[in-house]
Design a protein around this motif. Structure first.
Motif: not given
Length: 613
Positions: A185-186, A129-131, A94-95, A124-125
């Motif tokens: 994803f995790d 994520v939603v991108l 996510c980073d 983000v959860d």
């Protein structure tokens, strides 16, 4: 697009499918190059064309091939060391997703003409994520998905599930493509780290004055929720020009939003995209004459180096909402590539943030600029020399092919190139037709006369050569004044007798035309015979495709017993010719010497043939 993207495709397609398939799809895609240079610009649609052609060969969809191309690019740049750059962006996947735009901005210094897409996260959860992906190129959605799959697997050991939530290929007022992805994803470790960062420090800290922030960031901007400018840093105020007030104006009157692409400049969007790097272009005041004069002097050089323009300043930084003052502050610094750009923008080194690395980067770039330009020039020169070498190689290859095909039929030569032995080219043919043509009535007694004869023979034989392919006839050889040709070998055909008859009539006609037009005093006599024969490649130093058998001997006797201006054929050839197409006259009994198993004198019934028309 830069050539590095196409280099990655070439490397892995050749590795997986072979060079022949790669050259085939290049040709069908209309590519003008067989080798791609890393820093050269190529058409954007070339990759999609290559994907379409590869999809035809592999029986896959174009989307799956584009996804494969995206994975190839990640594997390719990882081998070049760019994988370390991606891995260094953050501890978690996510980073990386939040830093993609920053990576593209840094790569712009190396690839100044790069039209990179814009990406940012809207949600983000712990489960993903939603991108949002925006680009000026169409057809690259699955290419981007392939890159994400490969980066997650190779660099972060993470598996992804990507779904397209929304897609728009024609955004009103723009030429952009927008796709919204849900990436599962995790993401629990990232969320845990993020929640720990929000833990209170133990005691309340006093608020920081906006004046202090604007001194630390002399190009910073403070805006209210209505996006009106409340304050700016001192250096930005001087860069804008004292003649016009910058305060209380709407931000869109002063700045143009460059990144992220395709969003409206509202406080709601800015609060949602607090982790995204923003890039604003300051629309400079045109009343500063000294700056304008500097711009004119350096504009051509800046354009060559890929600068964003001499008049306006690019500011890069983050937008943050500060609850204490109920305002949004843009913490930024100028985006500068070189000292030339610094002066053209009317700013100086001491205007840059003192606590950042802006000054050091500009000076380091100035020190290395000359060396890099020299290296780039040498690389471009070598690239051009390589291109010229490839063009020269292609030309010589074509010449060698022409020379080879003049000695050996193309079908046989291709078999030899594929690795077949010369002995395997030896074949027996049940029925072929062989033609012998002799140039007669030559009289010369001096060197000048011999040269005239050679010149005339060259003109006649060149004319004969141009007729062979039109009638599917293979020229075997010329020996002195005799010209030999055959049909039915090596390419088998049932109409070999017709082909030979038609071309022989054309030979008679062409010689008559040459006599009338140029005054060449030459007569020819032709002999034709049909029957079985054996043919194959003979020789090592000067290989030739030769014919053997009684059919060749008999055809030669037909020519030696023929008359000038006539075509002498055997009864076997007459039997293969269709009726009512040719006028054939019986010549009566003729003594012909034919060598079969022993020398014998046979009595054959021969004919002269001429076209009915």
């Amino acid at each position: 697009m830069y050539g590095m993207l196409l280099e990655s495709i070439q490397h892995f397609v050749q590795l997986k499918y072979g060079e022949d398939l790669w050259l085939d799809i290049l040709e069908k895609a209309g590519a003008k190059h067989t080798v791609f240079n890393t820093r050269q610009i190529y058409p954007d649609d070339l990759m999609t064309k290559l994907a379409a052609e590869l999809a035809v060969h592999t029986c896959e969809t174009v989307d799956s091939v584009m996804q494969y191309f995206g994975k190839c690019f990640v594997r390719f740049f990882s081998n070049l060391g760019y994988g370390y750059t991606i891995k260094a962006t953050g501890r978690y996947f996510c980073d990386f997703l939040q830093s993609v735009d920053n990576i593209h901005m840094h790569m712009r210094f190396t690839y100044p003409k790069m039209l990179s897409p814009s990406m940012y996260l809207t949600h983000v959860d712990p489960h993903g994520v939603v991108l949002v992906y925006r680009s000026t190129r169409k057809g690259f959605t699955h290419y981007f998905m392939g890159q994400l799959f490969q980066i997650a697997e190779e660099l972060y050991e993470t598996t992804l599930d990507i779904r397209v939530l929304e897609s728009s290929n024609n955004i009103p007022g723009t030429r952009s493509v927008m796709v919204k992805f849900r990436i599962d994803f995790d993401n629990r470790k990232y969320m845990l780290k993020h929640s720990n960062m929000k833990t209170p420090v133990g005691r309340e800290l006093p608020p920081v004055s906006c004046k202090v922030l604007l001194r630390l960031f002399p190009f910073g901007v403070v805006m209210n929720k209505d996006m009106c400018i409340l304050g700016v840093g001192e250096k930005l105020f001087h860069a804008w020009g004292n003649s016009t007030s910058i305060l209380e104006k709407h931000v869109t009157e002063i700045f143009k939003l460059r990144r992220p692409k395709g969003i409206s400049f509202t406080s709601g969007n800015i609060m949602n995209l607090h982790s995204v790097m923003f890039e604003l272009e300051l629309i400079r005041s045109t009343k500063s004459s000294d700056v304008k004069q500097t711009e004119v002097q350096t504009s051509s050089k800046l354009d060559r180096q890929g600068s964003q323009g001499a008049r306006n300043i690019l500011l890069k930084g983050q937008m943050r909402y500060i609850d204490d003052i109920k305002a949004i502050i843009f913490l930024c610094s100028p985006l500068i590539n070189s000292l030339d750009e610094l002066l053209s923008m009317g700013i100086y080194l001491n205007d840059l943030n003192p606590h950042g690395l802006g000054r050091e980067l500009v000076l380091a770039g100035w020190h290395h600029c000359g060396r890099l330009e020299m290296m780039f020039e040498k690389a471009e020169q070598r690239s051009e020399e390589l291109e010229q070498s490839y063009d020269l190689l292609d030309r010589w290859k074509n010449k060698s092919d022409e020379l080879l095909y003049s000695m050996i039929p193309q079908s046989v030569a291709d078999r030899l190139r594929a690795g077949a032995s010369p002995l395997s080219t030896c074949e027996s043919f049940e029925s072929i037709s062989v033609l012998f043509c002799e140039l007669c009535d030559f009289n010369y007694s001096t060197i000048e006369g011999a040269m005239d004869i050679v010149s005339s023979m060259n003109a006649v034989y060149s004319c004969f050569d141009s007729l062979m392919d039109k009638f599917n006839v293979y020229k075997v050889e010329t020996v002195g004044r005799v010209y030999m040709a055959a049909s039915g070998a090596p390419d088998r055909t049932d109409s070999h007798a017709i082909n030979i008859a038609d071309v022989s009539l054309q030979l008679i006609s062409q010689v008559r035309s040459m006599i009338l037009s140029s005054g060449i005093d030459i007569q020819i006599r032709i002999g034709i015979h049909s029957g079985p024969a054996v043919a194959g490649v003979v020789g090592i130093k000067v290989p030739r495709y030769c014919f053997f058998g009684d059919t060749v001997n008999t055809a030669s006797r037909m020519q030696t017993t023929s008359q000038p201006g006539k075509i002498h054929i055997s009864a076997e050839t007459k039997a293969l010719l269709p009726e009512n197409r040719y006028a054939i006259e019986s010549r009566g009994p003729v003594l012909v010497k034919v060598r079969k198993y022993y020398t014998n004198i046979l009595l054959l019934k021969m004919m002269n043939v001429r076209l009915i028309k």
